[in-house]
Design an enzyme around this catalytic site. Structure first.
Site, mmCIF file in Angstrom:
data_model
loop_
_atom_site.group_PDB
_atom_site.id
_atom_site.type_symbol
_atom_site.label_atom_id
_atom_site.label_comp_id
_atom_site.label_asym_id
_atom_site.label_seq_id
_atom_site.Cartn_x
_atom_site.Cartn_y
_atom_site.Cartn_z
ATOM 1 N N GLU A 130 4.345 4.322 35.040
ATOM 2 C CA GLU A 130 3.655 3.053 34.794
ATOM 3 C C GLU A 130 4.349 1.941 35.586
ATOM 4 O O GLU A 130 5.459 2.137 36.088
ATOM 5 C CB GLU A 130 3.655 2.729 33.300
ATOM 6 N N GLY A 132 6.002 -0.473 34.673
ATOM 7 C CA GLY A 132 7.327 -0.764 34.124
ATOM 8 C C GLY A 132 8.074 0.462 33.675
ATOM 9 O O GLY A 132 9.073 0.374 32.957
ATOM 10 N N GLN A 280 28.380 13.898 74.525
ATOM 11 C CA GLN A 280 28.997 14.168 73.234
ATOM 12 C C GLN A 280 28.255 13.494 72.080
ATOM 13 O O GLN A 280 28.130 14.080 70.989
ATOM 14 C CB GLN A 280 30.459 13.713 73.245
ATOM 15 N N ILE A 338 17.351 10.763 69.207
ATOM 16 C CA ILE A 338 17.541 11.589 70.400
ATOM 17 C C ILE A 338 16.327 11.504 71.310
ATOM 18 O O ILE A 338 16.450 11.523 72.537
ATOM 19 C CB ILE A 338 17.829 13.050 69.981
ATOM 20 N N GLY A 340 14.497 8.899 71.657
ATOM 21 C CA GLY A 340 14.376 7.551 72.195
ATOM 22 C C GLY A 340 13.026 6.920 71.897
ATOM 23 O O GLY A 340 12.447 7.109 70.824
ATOM 24 N N GLY A 341 12.510 6.179 72.865
ATOM 25 C CA GLY A 341 11.258 5.449 72.664
ATOM 26 C C GLY A 341 10.089 6.335 72.307
ATOM 27 O O GLY A 341 9.226 5.959 71.500
ATOM 28 N N GLU A 364 9.667 11.812 41.835
ATOM 29 C CA GLU A 364 10.098 12.892 40.945
ATOM 30 C C GLU A 364 11.614 12.901 40.750
ATOM 31 O O GLU A 364 12.268 13.944 40.769
ATOM 32 C CB GLU A 364 9.588 14.240 41.462
ATOM 33 N N THR A 366 14.599 9.617 41.395
ATOM 34 C CA THR A 366 15.269 8.911 42.483
ATOM 35 C C THR A 366 16.687 9.451 42.701
ATOM 36 O O THR A 366 17.252 10.148 41.849
ATOM 37 C CB THR A 366 15.370 7.410 42.176
#
Length: 390
Positions: A130, A132, A280, A338, A340-341, A364, A366
């Protein structure tokens, strides 16, 4: 100590791998194209067709008891299959499954809800969270009030998986505030959508999305109580507990796939006249990912093994969920770095996985709840350091 798989486990894993490679993975580019257009990766009819093809391979109801037409696989074997499913981002799952707590249904309820769900003719959702009451599931506020032979449900549920597609919901509501949620004050109900509840899509950073469910004087007959009156919270914890080892099992498959992508890219991508894999910095990211992946695999299989041995799996499953969720986030992040863009674009699935796996540290249970469970078990003496080998 034997870490090898049995011949049967290898055969089931390899058959699942072959099916996914033949029928599911080839759909990946189309799924990416659809999702870039904000369309579902798979339509329900396409998922159904794939599930029926898988049934021809012998895969139907991984956890479903044989008496209901399923495979009733041991937890370790199920974990292996979930790992294979994680190797593709296509939103596929094997058919023939139903929520584990639906087996608490009586004979009439099984005919109306359980069996059609196993067959794929009905779609369910489980509703306990819910606005809350997320990690603190004992704080649920939805009310269930008796009215003659019926119950009247009022309240809201949120972040409900399948909530937009489901035609019935398994809903946990408070029927006795004085007793309290944990002491028998909640009940689970089977509530058809046609009884009056509504759902609204919740947009998230991932693909697809959960739903908010609203119950406004929804009338539910007493015959739709699942299990016993007062058993709602207990059933809810059984439902949540199942994901504690299946989620990190799925994470293993994702990590395997993205790490392989990173290795292949590091071998072929050249900068300054040499493959980036000779640097490396890249080597260490690959090495760290491999170590964490294998450490997570041991935790996940240990949790599944505990289930198969009839042991209480809560401690080992919490460790698997905590570490597995963190591991896959780190491995996907490194693989994207690894690349990159290109890793950041939607031409590759890495950014999709990056968004997807962030949820693994939340739903399910945290990270914080898993740490609470693990530390509480040790501080209260429920378990000992080192577990069965300590």
């Amino acid at each position: 100590m034997d870490f090898s798989l049995t011949d049967e486990q290898k055969a089931i894993r390899d058959t699942a791998r072959a099916f996914l490679a033949k029928e599911v993975i080839p759909l990946e580019q189309e799924v990416l194209r659809r999702e870039r257009r904000h369309q579902p990766g798979l339509e329900r009819s396409e998922l159904r067709e794939l599930q029926l093809k898988a049934k021809e391979f012998g895969f139907w109801g991984l956890s479903t008891p044989e008496a209901y037409g399923g495979m009733e696989l041991p937890a370790v074997t199920q974990s292996l299959v979930w790992t294979e499913m994680g190797r593709t981002f296509v939103p596929f799952r094997f058919g023939g499954e139903a929520d584990n707590i639906l087996y608490f249904a009586d004979e009439r309820q099984q005919a109306e809800y359980l069996l059609p769900t196993i067959a794929g003719d009905r779609i369910s959702c489980f509703a306990i969270t819910e606005p809350g009451a997320g990690s603190d599931a004992a704080n649920i506020k939805m009310t269930a009030r008796r009215d003659g032979d019926d119950w009247i449900l009022n309240g809201e549920k949120t972040f409900i998986t399948n909530g937009n597609e489901a035609d019935f919901a398994i809903v946990v509501a408070v029927n006795d505030r004085d007793l309290g949620v944990r002491r028998g004050g909640t009940t689970a109900f089977l509530v058809d959508r046609e009884m009056g509840w509504t759902s609204e899509f919740i947009q998230t950073m991932g693909e697809g999305g959960p739903a908010a469910l609203v119950f406004d004087d929804v009338r539910v007959p007493s015959r739709n109580v699942l299990g016993e009156v007062g058993q709602g919270f207990e059933l809810g914890m059984k439902w949540i507990g199942k994901g504690r080892y299946t989620i990190p099992s799925h994470a293993l498959g994702i990590a395997e796939r993205v790490l392989q992508m990173a290795v292949e890219h590091a071998r072929t991508r050249e900068t300054f006249g040499k493959p980036i894999g000779e640097n490396q910095a890249i080597q260490w990211m690959i090495a760290d990912s491999e170590v964490e992946l294998e450490a997570a695999r041991m935790l996940v299989l240990r949790a599944a093994w505990a289930i198969d041995q009839g042991q209480d799996p809560r401690h080992s499953s919490s460790m698997a969920k905590l570490y597995g969720a963190g591991m896959v986030n780190r491995v996907v992040d490194r693989a994207l770095q690894i690349h990159g863009g290109m890793g950041y674009t939607r031409e590759l699935p890495l950014e999709r996985w990056y968004r997807q796996v962030r949820l693994y540290r939340i739903f399910e249970g945290t990270d914080e709840m898993q740490r609470l469970i693990i530390s509480r078990d040790l501080l209260r003496g429920y378990t000992k350091i080192g577990g069965g080998l300590g």
